[in-house]
Design a protein around this motif. Structure first.
Motif, PDB file in Angstrom:
ATOM      1  N   MET A  91      19.955  24.649  37.128  1.00  0.00           N
ATOM      2  CA  MET A  91      20.389  25.043  38.453  1.00  0.00           C
ATOM      3  C   MET A  91      21.323  26.250  38.296  1.00  0.00           C
ATOM      4  O   MET A  91      22.061  26.350  37.333  1.00  0.00           O
ATOM      5  N   ARG A  92      21.258  27.144  39.261  1.00  0.00           N
ATOM      6  CA  ARG A  92      22.157  28.297  39.288  1.00  0.00           C
ATOM      7  C   ARG A  92      23.171  28.133  40.413  1.00  0.00           C
ATOM      8  O   ARG A  92      22.868  27.562  41.454  1.00  0.00           O
ATOM      9  N   HIS A  93      24.368  28.653  40.175  1.00  0.00           N
ATOM     10  CA  HIS A  93      25.415  28.674  41.187  1.00  0.00           C
ATOM     11  C   HIS A  93      25.323  30.010  41.915  1.00  0.00           C
ATOM     12  O   HIS A  93      25.161  31.051  41.279  1.00  0.00           O
ATOM     13  N   LEU A  94      25.428  29.997  43.237  1.00  0.00           N
ATOM     14  CA  LEU A  94      25.369  31.215  44.034  1.00  0.00           C
ATOM     15  C   LEU A  94      26.731  31.502  44.645  1.00  0.00           C
ATOM     16  O   LEU A  94      27.318  30.638  45.299  1.00  0.00           O
ATOM     17  N   TYR A  95      27.216  32.717  44.414  1.00  0.00           N
ATOM     18  CA  TYR A  95      28.474  33.172  45.019  1.00  0.00           C
ATOM     19  C   TYR A  95      28.160  34.398  45.868  1.00  0.00           C
ATOM     20  O   TYR A  95      27.550  35.350  45.389  1.00  0.00           O
ATOM     21  N   ARG A  96      28.556  34.363  47.130  1.00  0.00           N
ATOM     22  CA  ARG A  96      28.381  35.512  48.041  1.00  0.00           C
ATOM     23  C   ARG A  96      29.643  36.358  47.957  1.00  0.00           C
ATOM     24  O   ARG A  96      30.668  35.991  48.501  1.00  0.00           O
ATOM     25  N   CYS A  97      29.569  37.463  47.271  1.00  0.00           N
ATOM     26  CA  CYS A  97      30.740  38.286  46.976  1.00  0.00           C
ATOM     27  C   CYS A  97      30.930  39.378  48.027  1.00  0.00           C
ATOM     28  O   CYS A  97      30.064  40.242  48.196  1.00  0.00           O
ATOM     29  N   PRO A  98      32.079  39.374  48.706  1.00  0.00           N
ATOM     30  CA  PRO A  98      32.329  40.428  49.696  1.00  0.00           C
ATOM     31  C   PRO A  98      32.596  41.764  48.995  1.00  0.00           C
ATOM     32  O   PRO A  98      33.207  41.802  47.923  1.00  0.00           O
ATOM     33  N   LEU A  99      32.114  42.840  49.599  1.00  0.00           N
ATOM     34  CA  LEU A  99      32.398  44.180  49.102  1.00  0.00           C
ATOM     35  C   LEU A  99      33.588  44.719  49.884  1.00  0.00           C
ATOM     36  O   LEU A  99      33.665  44.536  51.097  1.00  0.00           O
ATOM     37  N   ARG A 100      34.493  45.364  49.192  1.00  0.00           N
ATOM     38  CA  ARG A 100      35.705  45.884  49.826  1.00  0.00           C
ATOM     39  C   ARG A 100      35.679  47.407  49.807  1.00  0.00           C
ATOM     40  O   ARG A 100      35.144  48.015  48.885  1.00  0.00           O
ATOM     41  N   TRP A 101      36.308  47.990  50.788  1.00  0.00           N
ATOM     42  CA  TRP A 101      36.376  49.446  50.866  1.00  0.00           C
ATOM     43  C   TRP A 101      36.959  50.021  49.576  1.00  0.00           C
ATOM     44  O   TRP A 101      36.498  51.042  49.061  1.00  0.00           O
ATOM     45  N   SER A 102      37.950  49.371  49.021  1.00  0.00           N
ATOM     46  CA  SER A 102      38.616  49.861  47.802  1.00  0.00           C
ATOM     47  C   SER A 102      37.748  49.730  46.548  1.00  0.00           C
ATOM     48  O   SER A 102      38.101  50.252  45.496  1.00  0.00           O
ATOM     49  N   ASP A 103      36.599  49.059  46.641  1.00  0.00           N
ATOM     50  CA  ASP A 103      35.695  48.916  45.500  1.00  0.00           C
ATOM     51  C   ASP A 103      34.902  50.196  45.230  1.00  0.00           C
ATOM     52  O   ASP A 103      34.317  50.353  44.166  1.00  0.00           O
TER      53      ASP A 103
ATOM     54  N   ARG B 260      35.438  42.416  38.070  1.00  0.00           N
ATOM     55  CA  ARG B 260      36.182  41.573  39.016  1.00  0.00           C
ATOM     56  C   ARG B 260      35.217  40.696  39.810  1.00  0.00           C
ATOM     57  O   ARG B 260      35.497  39.513  40.061  1.00  0.00           O
ATOM     58  N   TYR B 261      34.061  41.224  40.195  1.00  0.00           N
ATOM     59  CA  TYR B 261      33.064  40.419  40.909  1.00  0.00           C
ATOM     60  C   TYR B 261      32.622  39.233  40.046  1.00  0.00           C
ATOM     61  O   TYR B 261      32.494  38.111  40.531  1.00  0.00           O
ATOM     62  N   LEU B 262      32.380  39.490  38.761  1.00  0.00           N
ATOM     63  CA  LEU B 262      31.977  38.411  37.853  1.00  0.00           C
ATOM     64  C   LEU B 262      33.089  37.371  37.743  1.00  0.00           C
ATOM     65  O   LEU B 262      32.822  36.164  37.709  1.00  0.00           O
ATOM     66  N   GLU B 263      34.330  37.839  37.680  1.00  0.00           N
ATOM     67  CA  GLU B 263      35.473  36.918  37.615  1.00  0.00           C
ATOM     68  C   GLU B 263      35.534  36.043  38.869  1.00  0.00           C
ATOM     69  O   GLU B 263      35.734  34.835  38.779  1.00  0.00           O
ATOM     70  N   GLU B 264      35.339  36.640  40.038  1.00  0.00           N
ATOM     71  CA  GLU B 264      35.364  35.870  41.283  1.00  0.00           C
ATOM     72  C   GLU B 264      34.268  34.800  41.284  1.00  0.00           C
ATOM     73  O   GLU B 264      34.514  33.659  41.681  1.00  0.00           O
ATOM     74  N   ALA B 265      33.081  35.170  40.832  1.00  0.00           N
ATOM     75  CA  ALA B 265      31.978  34.204  40.776  1.00  0.00           C
ATOM     76  C   ALA B 265      32.279  33.084  39.792  1.00  0.00           C
ATOM     77  O   ALA B 265      32.014  31.910  40.058  1.00  0.00           O
ATOM     78  N   ARG B 266      32.852  33.447  38.642  1.00  0.00           N
ATOM     79  CA  ARG B 266      33.180  32.463  37.601  1.00  0.00           C
ATOM     80  C   ARG B 266      34.258  31.498  38.090  1.00  0.00           C
ATOM     81  O   ARG B 266      34.166  30.288  37.892  1.00  0.00           O
ATOM     82  N   ILE B 267      35.284  32.004  38.768  1.00  0.00           N
ATOM     83  CA  ILE B 267      36.346  31.147  39.308  1.00  0.00           C
ATOM     84  C   ILE B 267      35.773  30.204  40.365  1.00  0.00           C
ATOM     85  O   ILE B 267      36.091  29.010  40.391  1.00  0.00           O
ATOM     86  N   ASP B 268      34.898  30.727  41.227  1.00  0.00           N
ATOM     87  CA  ASP B 268      34.263  29.900  42.244  1.00  0.00           C
ATOM     88  C   ASP B 268      33.443  28.783  41.596  1.00  0.00           C
ATOM     89  O   ASP B 268      33.483  27.629  42.027  1.00  0.00           O
ATOM     90  N   PHE B 269      32.724  29.108  40.535  1.00  0.00           N
ATOM     91  CA  PHE B 269      31.915  28.138  39.801  1.00  0.00           C
ATOM     92  C   PHE B 269      32.793  27.077  39.131  1.00  0.00           C
ATOM     93  O   PHE B 269      32.569  25.877  39.298  1.00  0.00           O
ATOM     94  N   LEU B 270      33.805  27.513  38.386  1.00  0.00           N
ATOM     95  CA  LEU B 270      34.643  26.559  37.652  1.00  0.00           C
ATOM     96  C   LEU B 270      35.487  25.695  38.587  1.00  0.00           C
ATOM     97  O   LEU B 270      35.863  24.579  38.232  1.00  0.00           O
ATOM     98  N   ALA B 271      35.757  26.179  39.791  1.00  0.00           N
ATOM     99  CA  ALA B 271      36.508  25.387  40.775  1.00  0.00           C
ATOM    100  C   ALA B 271      35.710  24.180  41.268  1.00  0.00           C
ATOM    101  O   ALA B 271      36.288  23.251  41.831  1.00  0.00           O
ATOM    102  N   LEU B 272      34.410  24.177  41.021  1.00  0.00           N
ATOM    103  CA  LEU B 272      33.590  23.026  41.419  1.00  0.00           C
ATOM    104  C   LEU B 272      34.049  21.746  40.726  1.00  0.00           C
ATOM    105  O   LEU B 272      33.840  20.657  41.235  1.00  0.00           O
ATOM    106  N   ARG B 273      34.671  21.912  39.541  1.00  0.00           N
ATOM    107  CA  ARG B 273      35.179  20.731  38.836  1.00  0.00           C
ATOM    108  C   ARG B 273      36.413  20.173  39.528  1.00  0.00           C
ATOM    109  O   ARG B 273      36.713  18.998  39.399  1.00  0.00           O
ATOM    110  N   ALA B 274      37.169  21.028  40.229  1.00  0.00           N
ATOM    111  CA  ALA B 274      38.334  20.635  41.040  1.00  0.00           C
ATOM    112  C   ALA B 274      39.234  19.639  40.337  1.00  0.00           C
ATOM    113  O   ALA B 274      39.558  18.587  40.851  1.00  0.00           O
TER     114      ALA B 274
END
Length: 137
Positions: free
Chosen positions: A1-13, A27-41
């Motif tokens: 199974m794959r985890h899906l993260y919808r990453c917002p794009l920012r003007w400053s990007d 930074r986008y990869l980091e956000e996705a990784r944090i979202d994924f690892l937070a599933l363990r809560a």
């Protein structure tokens, strides 16, 4: 199974050419990784650190108001590290393919540690099998 993260794009990007700057993809990869690892809560003094990143830029991503999808899955689990792979994409259009080697870490002792049985079980659910769809958390 794959985890899906919808990453917002920012003007400053954006860079001066109106494209998302290549360095921002980390930074986008980091956000996705944090979202994924937070599933363990799970609150703990243990966490993880990044040992290595590999990133292949496939095409430019133009800034826009809609998010970009990042699919994340586990490709390797060892005794004291695991590897996560990513695709930053829109449907079949891939902007970046990347991987990260992650090492479990005990912040109290300031030392790497082995992956626990519970962590291994969690990670194994996200190993990619052919034909599986990405699942958003």
């Amino acid at each position: 199974m794959r985890h899906l993260y919808r990453c917002p794009l920012r003007w400053s990007d954006m860079d001066a050419y109106g494209h998302v700057n290549n360095a921002v993809f980390l930074r986008y990869l980091e956000e996705a990784r944090i979202d994924f690892l937070a599933l363990r809560a799970k609150e703990s003094k243990e966490g993880s650190v990044v040992a290595r990143h590999e990133i292949d830029y496939k095409r430019q991503l133009v800034h826009r108001p809609t998010p970009v999808d990042i699919e994340l899955w586990v490709t390797e689990i060892k005794a004291a590290s695991f590897t996560v792979s990513y695709e930053v994409k829109d449907d079949d259009l891939v902007y970046v393919r990347a991987s990260t080697v992650i090492v479990p870490f005990d912040f109290e002792t300031q030392r790497p540690r082995r992956i626990t049985a519970e962590e291994r079980e969690f990670l194994q659910r996200y190993t990619d099998a052919a034909g599986e769809e990405a699942v958003a958390a």
